[in-house]
Scaffold this active site. Structure first.
Site, PDB file in Angstrom:
ATOM      1  N   HIS A   1      82.646  62.246  35.877  1.00  0.00           N
ATOM      2  CA  HIS A   1      83.258  62.829  37.036  1.00  0.00           C
ATOM      3  C   HIS A   1      83.474  62.125  38.414  1.00  0.00           C
ATOM      4  O   HIS A   1      82.988  62.752  39.409  1.00  0.00           O
ATOM      5  CB  HIS A   1      82.825  64.307  37.245  1.00  0.00           C
ATOM      6  CG  HIS A   1      83.821  65.382  37.840  1.00  0.00           C
ATOM      7  ND1 HIS A   1      83.795  66.729  37.738  1.00  0.00           N
ATOM      8  CD2 HIS A   1      84.875  65.024  38.760  1.00  0.00           C
ATOM      9  CE1 HIS A   1      84.510  67.306  38.340  1.00  0.00           C
ATOM     10  NE2 HIS A   1      85.433  66.397  38.713  1.00  0.00           N
TER      11      HIS A   1
ATOM     12  N   ARG B   1      89.875  69.721  34.204  1.00  0.00           N
ATOM     13  CA  ARG B   1      88.704  70.382  34.266  1.00  0.00           C
ATOM     14  C   ARG B   1      88.262  70.279  32.823  1.00  0.00           C
ATOM     15  O   ARG B   1      88.853  70.431  31.786  1.00  0.00           O
ATOM     16  CB  ARG B   1      88.623  71.933  34.705  1.00  0.00           C
ATOM     17  CG  ARG B   1      88.738  71.904  36.063  1.00  0.00           C
ATOM     18  CD  ARG B   1      87.529  71.456  36.895  1.00  0.00           C
ATOM     19  NE  ARG B   1      87.555  71.643  38.436  1.00  0.00           N
ATOM     20  CZ  ARG B   1      88.000  70.695  39.239  1.00  0.00           C
ATOM     21  NH1 ARG B   1      88.356  69.491  38.680  1.00  0.00           N
ATOM     22  NH2 ARG B   1      88.081  70.996  40.320  1.00  0.00           N
TER      23      ARG B   1
END
Length: 313
Positions: A281, A233
């Protein structure tokens, strides 16, 4: 019994007898006709969708996420008696694949080769006769000391792949031990071990505990030739400290598939940091085995059995 499936993935789970599946818009509120749903499957859901589900699905028993992280679901306000199951394991192979691609791109200097190609330059610095282990640079995974921080299912899938390429792999987690045949050190020992690490792979989840975990102190402890790869993350990395380390030459290179925030603003100086590879991502994005996971947990729910990967509330 009714299960709501998102329109963000082609899902066709085998349902137990007596169940009905309805596909709904994962970006919109739950239609009133489906406020009687018993199970909600979440993938790429908007805040509006989750808030609507938490408010209107009075008989909801299970929220089945197809993502490993369920921070947004936990924050949506579902009743405590609603079980929230994660998609842990559904992205292990795809994220491992992307992590390997990022790492090998840095190790084998593919961004620099691309730049040389754009200049129509056959670079003798990159190609030709080269030492296997040059001073001050990591150019092979043979003998590379890799530490995977966050040694869950993704890390345990990735570790044997890296080991097969010659790397010496260890994990780091909250407690020490052995997992999937690999040594795992306790996270309180990570800082002391970093001077002997060539590659640090961050697969940490987002939490108050992990926010900024890879910060100035961690980056300073790594050797100047070391590489950082983050597929966990974005909030787990102090991006200002990372940019400073790359600009100062005290970190060999980095690759990020996640940033804070996302999308990374166009004017963010991180884009222009040297020896940094950024992907949007894209490591996951395609849950593998989603139908089987949904069907498995539906059967367990109907039978009153234990569900897979229930999130702590």
């Amino acid at each position: 019994m009714k299960i709501l499936l998102p329109d963000t993935a082609p899902l066709h789970p085998a349902l137990p007898e007596g169940w009905e599946a309805v596909t709904v818009d994962a970006r919109a509120g739950i239609p009133p006709a489906h406020h009687d749903a018993d199970v909600l499957v979440v993938w790429g859901a908007s805040r509006r969708h989750l808030a609507s589900a938490a408010e209107h699905l009075a008989g909801l028993r299970l929220v089945q996420s197809l993502a490993a992280g369920v921070d947004g679901i936990l924050a949506a306000g579902f009743d405590e008696d609603v079980v929230i199951a994660t998609g842990a394991g559904l992205h292990s192979r795809t994220v491992s694949e992307h992590t390997l691609a990022l790492l090998l791109s840095l190790v084998r200097r593919l961004p620099e080769s691309r730049e040389a190609q754009q200049r129509h330059e056959w670079s003798s610095e990159i190609g030709g006769l080269q030492p296997l282990h040059p001073e001050g640079r990591l150019t092979t995974l043979l003998g590379a000391r890799v530490l995977i921080w966050g040694f869950g299912q993704i890390g345990q899938t990735l570790a044997p792949v890296l080991a097969a390429l010659g790397a010496e792999v260890r994990g780091a987690a909250r407690s020490a031990g052995t997992r999937a045949g690999f040594e795992v050190i306790a996270e309180e020992d990570v800082l002391a071990e970093l001077p002997e690490v060539d590659v640090l792979i961050d697969i940490l989840p987002a939490s108050a505990h992990t926010a900024g975990a890879v910060g100035e102190e961690v980056l300073a402890a790594l050797p100047d030739h070391a590489l950082l790869v983050n597929v966990g993350r974005g909030a787990t990395v102090d991006q200002e400290a990372l940019r400073a380390a790359l600009e100062a030459g005290t970190l060999g290179g980095a690759a990020l598939d996640v940033t804070e925030p996302e999308p990374l603003p166009q004017d963010d100086p991180l884009w222009d940091a040297p020896r940094l590879l950024i992907t949007p991502h894209s490591a996951g994005g395609r849950p593998v085995g989603a139908d089987e996971r949904i069907a498995r947990n539906l059967r367990a729910l109907a039978a009153g059995e234990e569900l897979l990967h229930v999130a702590a509330r």
